[in-house]
Design a protein around this motif. Structure first.
Motif, short mmCIF file in Angstrom:
data_model
loop_
_atom_site.label_atom_id
_atom_site.label_comp_id
_atom_site.label_asym_id
_atom_site.label_seq_id
_atom_site.Cartn_x
_atom_site.Cartn_y
_atom_site.Cartn_z
N LEU A 132 -9.32 -3.18 1.53
CA LEU A 132 -8.65 -2.36 2.15
C LEU A 132 -7.19 -1.92 2.54
O LEU A 132 -6.87 -0.65 2.41
N LYS A 133 -7.59 -2.14 4.31
CA LYS A 133 -6.46 -2.21 4.10
C LYS A 133 -5.28 -2.78 3.59
O LYS A 133 -4.32 -1.82 4.21
N GLU A 134 -5.06 -4.01 2.78
CA GLU A 134 -4.12 -4.16 2.27
C GLU A 134 -3.82 -3.99 1.46
O GLU A 134 -2.61 -2.60 0.83
N LYS A 180 -9.00 7.28 -0.05
CA LYS A 180 -9.25 8.93 -0.77
C LYS A 180 -8.19 9.23 -1.37
O LYS A 180 -7.96 9.72 -2.77
N ILE A 181 -6.80 9.40 -0.05
CA ILE A 181 -5.82 9.36 -1.06
C ILE A 181 -5.14 8.32 -2.47
O ILE A 181 -4.62 8.71 -3.93
N LEU A 226 -8.91 5.33 7.69
CA LEU A 226 -9.11 4.15 6.61
C LEU A 226 -9.60 4.72 5.68
O LEU A 226 -8.96 4.59 4.30
N LYS A 227 -10.72 5.91 6.04
CA LYS A 227 -11.34 6.37 4.88
C LYS A 227 -10.34 7.87 4.15
O LYS A 227 -10.67 7.97 2.72
N ASP A 273 -22.13 2.00 8.51
CA ASP A 273 -19.81 2.65 8.22
C ASP A 273 -19.31 1.70 8.98
O ASP A 273 -19.12 3.37 10.07
N THR A 274 -18.25 0.73 8.90
CA THR A 274 -17.47 0.45 10.25
C THR A 274 -15.49 0.22 9.67
O THR A 274 -15.81 -0.10 10.23
N ILE A 275 -15.86 0.84 8.90
CA ILE A 275 -14.71 1.61 8.15
C ILE A 275 -14.10 2.20 9.21
O ILE A 275 -12.55 1.85 8.94
N GLY A 276 -14.04 3.31 9.51
CA GLY A 276 -13.13 4.06 10.60
C GLY A 276 -12.70 5.80 9.76
O GLY A 276 -12.83 5.00 8.15
N LEU A 277 -12.58 6.37 10.21
CA LEU A 277 -11.85 7.37 9.63
C LEU A 277 -10.11 8.13 9.09
O LEU A 277 -10.39 8.43 7.65
#
Length: 428
Positions: free
Chosen positions: A359-361, A28-29, A23-24, A17-21
């Motif tokens: 995911l960021k992109e 989800k959006i 980015l999560k 779980d290194t994604i961060g809140l």
């Protein structure tokens, strides 16, 4: 998240779980945007963010806040969820009873695609059913048309106001005009009845199509015009046909075999609903009509195709500048969120880092157009329309004062000169 190899050579992942809140939440959006409800879920979020929230922030009175809340929430639920409820939940089962099981499963296929398959006998049975479904779902734009008149009635009954200058807090001392209030009420009731009459006609035509559509060439043509107008009118021009089918067909979209809101249905809601916006605003005075004239065309265009054009333009800009090229290809296509893990696996290296970068992109590509819609189409238009309305009202009041001043001067120059001289003496 770490990659662990097991004996069967499959790759598994241990979630660290290194994604961060942040980015999560953003992902989800994006997941909602690509989810299983057609345009409905993401459009509801976009409309609430760009419509209701800015209007609530810039509310000019309790009445203004109350009627905007009623209007924005009711029309968002109506437009983005009721078409599927009516089409899939009610009328599809009712209208497809006479079809074979094979044809029942094809009711959700867009009419333009059915016409391309060349199966004439199947289409003769399917087109009237699809057209009847589209006409029955036309209740949505018609109710959208009446919502503004219901809003006027609600404001009359709950807040006892009919004059927009009072609702918008432009004139703090002006009293309500009983005659104008009666005019607003009568107009609202008349237009609601008019919409009900039109829908009764839609249901009657639906019944005729279901009963005799498969055996009548005339009714077949009517059916195709309703659900595939581009294919019917522009047989030799595919580009025009695709455009008209996309934005003016009343056919449902296909969402994994289920009926869902289509772009054409969305357009019909904007256009038919627009007539209600302008009519209801005109009943409440010049300033309400001019404010609607400024705001509605911009918002309507954005709802129909502005967001889509913005997304494509943003992708093109990123691709040309060499940004996000892991996701954007030469056709400006972007993979869905669910495919990112597979892409990260294929790229190799540290899965955590690669997946997080992808995911960021993805969030960046989808998020910037959404934020633009909230900031520009929401807050900027809501704020600027309020400012322009106040500016126009003050300008009109000043103009009226000048006209009254000139009338007194020309009708009784002696009295005007005496009053003018006394003011000069007082000022000195």
């Amino acid at each position: 998240m770490q990659i662990n190899k097991v004996n069967n050579n499959k790759v598994t992942f241990t979630n660290a779980d290194t994604i961060g809140l942040g980015l999560k939440a953003a992902s989800k959006i994006v997941a909602i945007q690509e989810g299983g409800a057609g345009l409905s879920n993401i459009r509801f979020i976009q409309d609430s963010a760009t419509g209701l929230i800015p209007k609530a922030v810039f509310a000019r009175s309790k009445t203004d806040l109350g009627e905007n809340t009623f209007l924005e929430l009711s029309e968002s639920v109506l437009v983005y969820y009721c078409p599927a409820i009516l089409g899939e939940g009610i009328f599809r089962k009712l209208y497809s009873k006479k079809l074979s099981n094979d044809l029942k499963s094809k009711v959700s296929i867009p009419a333009k695609d059915l016409l391309k398959n060349g199966k004439v006998l199947e289409n003769k049975k399917l087109m009237p059913v699809k057209a009847a479904l589209a006409l029955s779902a036309f209740a949505i734009p018609l109710i959208e048309f009446t919502l503004n008149y219901f809003k006027n009635l609600m404001t009359l009954k709950v807040f006892k106001q009919s004059n927009f200058e009072n609702i918008a807090n432009l004139d703090k001392n002006k009293k309500e005009d009983i005659k104008q209030a009666q005019k607003v009420e009568d107009s609202a009731k008349k237009n609601i009845k008019r919409a009900a009459g039109i829908y009764a006609g839609c249901l009657a035509l639906s019944a005729l199509l279901l009963k005799k559509g498969d055996g009548s060439k005339f009714l077949q043509n009517i059916s195709e015009l309703i659900v595939a107008p581009g294919s019917k009118l522009f047989k030799k021009n595919q580009k025009k046909a695709d455009f008209v089918n996309k934005y003016f067909s009343l056919d449902f979209a296909d969402n994994n075999g289920k009926l869902a809101l289509s772009k054409g249905q969305l357009t019909s809601c904007v256009l038919v609903g627009g007539a209600g916006y302008f009519g209801a605003s005109k009943d409440r005075g010049k300033q309400n009509f001019l404010e609607t004239l400024f705001r509605y065309p911009l918002v309507g265009f954005y709802i129909i195709c502005g967001n889509e054009l913005l997304e494509k333009g943003f992708r093109k800009l990123l691709y040309k500048s060499g940004k996000c090229t892991d996701l954007i290809n030469e056709k400006l296509e972007v993979p869905e969120l669910k495919d990112l893990k597979d892409i990260a696996k294929q790229k190799g290296g540290n899965f955590d880092q690669v997946y997080k970068k992808l995911l960021k992109e993805k969030v960046f590509i989808a998020g910037i157009p959404l934020l633009f819609g909230i900031g520009v189409m929401g807050f900027f238009i809501a704020g600027s329309s309020n400012l322009f309305t106040k500016f126009r009202y003050n300008r009109d009041m000043k103009k009226q004062e000048n006209q009254t001043f000139q009338f007194v001067k020309s009708s009784n120059p002696v009295q005007f000169q005496a009053q003018h001289q006394s003011k000069l003496k007082f000022n000195v």
